[in-house]
Design an enzyme around this catalytic site. Structure first.
Site, PDB file in Angstrom:
ATOM      1  CB  SER A  15      -0.882  -0.023   1.254  1.00  0.00           C
ATOM      2  OG  SER A  15      -1.596   1.182   1.407  1.00  0.00           O
ATOM      3  CG  LEU A  17       4.418   6.717   1.592  1.00  0.00           C
ATOM      4  CD1 LEU A  17       5.240   7.397   2.682  1.00  0.00           C
ATOM      5  CD2 LEU A  17       4.105   7.703   0.472  1.00  0.00           C
ATOM      6  CB  VAL A  60       8.223  -5.295   9.852  1.00  0.00           C
ATOM      7  CG1 VAL A  60       8.010  -5.341   8.354  1.00  0.00           C
ATOM      8  CG2 VAL A  60       7.322  -4.260  10.506  1.00  0.00           C
ATOM      9  CE1 TYR A 160       3.579   7.554  12.448  1.00  0.00           C
ATOM     10  CE2 TYR A 160       3.791   9.939  12.379  1.00  0.00           C
ATOM     11  CZ  TYR A 160       3.783   8.714  11.734  1.00  0.00           C
ATOM     12  OH  TYR A 160       3.990   8.662  10.382  1.00  0.00           O
ATOM     13  CB  THR A 195      -0.826   7.111   1.393  1.00  0.00           C
ATOM     14  OG1 THR A 195      -1.127   7.657   2.667  1.00  0.00           O
ATOM     15  CG2 THR A 195       0.612   7.409   1.042  1.00  0.00           C
TER      16      THR A 195
HETATM   17  N1  LIG Z   1       1.189   8.993   4.247  1.00  0.00           N
HETATM   18  C1  LIG Z   1       1.765   9.996   4.897  1.00  0.00           C
HETATM   19  O1  LIG Z   1       1.334  11.149   4.812  1.00  0.00           O
HETATM   20  C2  LIG Z   1       2.985   9.732   5.739  1.00  0.00           C
HETATM   21  C3  LIG Z   1       3.653  10.841   6.286  1.00  0.00           C
HETATM   22  C4  LIG Z   1       4.773  10.625   7.061  1.00  0.00           C
HETATM   23  C5  LIG Z   1       5.226   9.338   7.294  1.00  0.00           C
HETATM   24  N2  LIG Z   1       4.569   8.286   6.771  1.00  0.00           N
HETATM   25  C6  LIG Z   1       5.097   6.950   7.057  1.00  0.00           C
HETATM   26  O2  LIG Z   1       5.253   6.242   5.842  1.00  0.00           O
HETATM   27  C7  LIG Z   1       5.092   4.854   6.065  1.00  0.00           C
HETATM   28  C8  LIG Z   1       4.076   4.304   5.056  1.00  0.00           C
HETATM   29  O3  LIG Z   1       2.873   4.995   5.210  1.00  0.00           O
HETATM   30  P1  LIG Z   1       1.685   4.898   4.148  1.00  0.00           P
HETATM   31  O4  LIG Z   1       1.006   6.210   4.158  1.00  0.00           O
HETATM   32  O5  LIG Z   1       2.199   4.330   2.888  1.00  0.00           O
HETATM   33  O6  LIG Z   1       0.731   3.874   4.908  1.00  0.00           O
HETATM   34  P2  LIG Z   1      -0.212   2.685   4.364  1.00  0.00           P
HETATM   35  O7  LIG Z   1      -1.126   2.389   5.497  1.00  0.00           O
HETATM   36  O8  LIG Z   1      -0.777   3.033   3.022  1.00  0.00           O
HETATM   37  O9  LIG Z   1       0.819   1.489   4.183  1.00  0.00           O
HETATM   38  C9  LIG Z   1       1.472   0.921   5.282  1.00  0.00           C
HETATM   39  C10 LIG Z   1       1.622  -0.556   5.006  1.00  0.00           C
HETATM   40  O10 LIG Z   1       2.347  -1.125   6.118  1.00  0.00           O
HETATM   41  C11 LIG Z   1       1.781  -2.371   6.412  1.00  0.00           C
HETATM   42  N3  LIG Z   1       2.062  -2.756   7.780  1.00  0.00           N
HETATM   43  C12 LIG Z   1       1.548  -2.206   8.916  1.00  0.00           C
HETATM   44  N4  LIG Z   1       2.003  -2.866   9.982  1.00  0.00           N
HETATM   45  C13 LIG Z   1       2.824  -3.845   9.528  1.00  0.00           C
HETATM   46  C14 LIG Z   1       3.582  -4.866  10.141  1.00  0.00           C
HETATM   47  N5  LIG Z   1       3.607  -5.007  11.483  1.00  0.00           N
HETATM   48  N6  LIG Z   1       4.302  -5.696   9.367  1.00  0.00           N
HETATM   49  C15 LIG Z   1       4.274  -5.575   8.019  1.00  0.00           C
HETATM   50  N7  LIG Z   1       3.581  -4.625   7.369  1.00  0.00           N
HETATM   51  C16 LIG Z   1       2.862  -3.778   8.119  1.00  0.00           C
HETATM   52  C17 LIG Z   1       0.267  -2.189   6.166  1.00  0.00           C
HETATM   53  O11 LIG Z   1      -0.380  -3.437   5.978  1.00  0.00           O
HETATM   54  C18 LIG Z   1       0.281  -1.300   4.926  1.00  0.00           C
HETATM   55  O12 LIG Z   1       0.219  -2.074   3.731  1.00  0.00           O
HETATM   56  C19 LIG Z   1       4.674   4.695   7.522  1.00  0.00           C
HETATM   57  O13 LIG Z   1       5.832   4.372   8.276  1.00  0.00           O
HETATM   58  C20 LIG Z   1       4.164   6.078   7.898  1.00  0.00           C
HETATM   59  O14 LIG Z   1       4.336   6.336   9.272  1.00  0.00           O
HETATM   60  C21 LIG Z   1       3.439   8.448   5.997  1.00  0.00           C
END
Ligand SMILES: NC(=O)c1ccc[n+]([C@@H]2O[C@H](COP(=O)([O-])OP(=O)(O)OC[C@H]3O[C@@H](n4cnc5c(N)ncnc54)[C@H](O)[C@@H]3O)[C@@H](O)[C@H]2O)c1
Length: 254
Positions: A15, A17, A60, A160, A195
């Site tokens: 999903s 990023l 993970v 967080y 996202t």
């Molecule tokens: N989207 C944003 O605006 C944003 C901003 C800053 C940081 N981030 C960080 O970027 C990263 C990705 O975020 P995103 O927006 O793509 O989120 P998302 O929810 O679209 O994707 C995250 C993915 O991680 C997987 N996941 C969650 N827990 C897990 C685990 N224990 N083991 C394996 N997989 C696991 C989920 O199933 C999901 O597919 C995260 O670390 C988030 O904190 C996102």
């Protein structure tokens, strides 16, 4: 590091990023193993990306499951690039509205997922890279994912923020620690990225988020994250650094 033909793994690859990064890596000619939870869309995502992609289910934070998933990636010619995106938040306050102390369980859950998960990615990814022969003076590179919340966490993000600041703090130490193995480590600190999580927001909330970004005044594209992750893997002189990817946003307290 040349991406064409190397084996890479992307956690959270089902999903957002992670998926956008996997897409970029496939476009660049890399083999990509998507690592995500068993109940995620990882299988379908890998299928859509084609023969260069495969799905390896794992949590993970679980050492055995995650090591086994990285071994699946390693079988495609030796793991050289790991982009660790798996992570999430869980809103909490130090004190709730009645003045009751916030839950340690909520704090620990997010630290375990984001910070311990990142350490697990570093140690198990580096273990596999360290066994490989050097190519152009390096064995591999790891990209971790923090957040601008590491620097300006908002109200409701105490857990967080702590987890993401821990990732930023680990970055230069990890780069120094793994320097003797010729493995690089960098972190991306995204701002507000478009996202699936944000796709569910009301249109007016989304518009106000966009306005809070100085330039360009819009949400970040997941493909822009993937582009930077690929550049970090490719650029052999990038190491020990956290790069903000945020259109110059500085988050307000709430
Ligand atoms: N989207 C944003 O605006 C944003 C901003 C800053 C940081 N981030 C960080 O970027 C990263 C990705 O975020 P995103 O927006 O793509 O989120 P998302 O929810 O679209 O994707 C995250 C993915 O991680 C997987 N996941 C969650 N827990 C897990 C685990 N224990 N083991 C394996 N997989 C696991 C989920 O199933 C999901 O597919 C995260 O670390 C988030 O904190 C996102």
């Amino acid at each position: 590091m040349e991406l064409k033909g190397i084996s890479t793994a992307v956690t959270g690859g089902a999903s957002g990023l992670g998926l956008a990064t996997a897409r970029r890596l496939v476009d660049a000619g890399a083999q990509v193993t998507l690592i995500d939870l068993p109940n995620s869309d990882g299988e379908a995502a890998a299928k859509e990306l084609g023969g260069a992609a495969q799905f390896a289910p794992a949590d993970v934070t679980d050492p055995e499951q995650f090591a086994a998933a990285l071994d699946v990636a390693d079988e495609r010619g030796g793991l050289r690039g790991l982009v660790h995106c798996a992570g999430a938040g869980r809103r909490m306050r130090i004190l709730d509205s009645d003045g009751k102390a916030g839950s340690v369980e909520d704090f620990e859950f997010v630290i375990r997922l984001n910070l311990v998960g990142s350490f697990n990615a570093l140690r198990l990814g580096a273990e596999r890279m360290a066994r490989l022969d050097e190519v152009d003076g390096e064995r591999g590179a790891v990209v971790l994912t923090a957040s601008v919340a590491a620097f300006e966490g908002q109200i409701g993000q105490i857990n967080y923020t702590a987890s993401k600041a821990g990732i930023v703090g680990m970055t230069v130490t990890a780069a120094r620690d793994l320097a003797s193995r010729n493995i690089r480590v960098c972190t991306i600190a995204p701002g507000i990225m478009d996202t699936p999580l944000l796709a569910r927001l009301r249109e007016d909330v989304r518009a106000s988020l966009e306005k809070s970004v100085p330039n360009p005044s819009r949400l970040g594209k997941p493909s822009e994250f993937g582009q930077l992750a690929c550049q970090i893997l490719e650029n052999g002189y990038l190491n020990g650094e956290t790069i903000r990817l945020d259109g110059a946003i500085r988050m307000a307290p709430r």
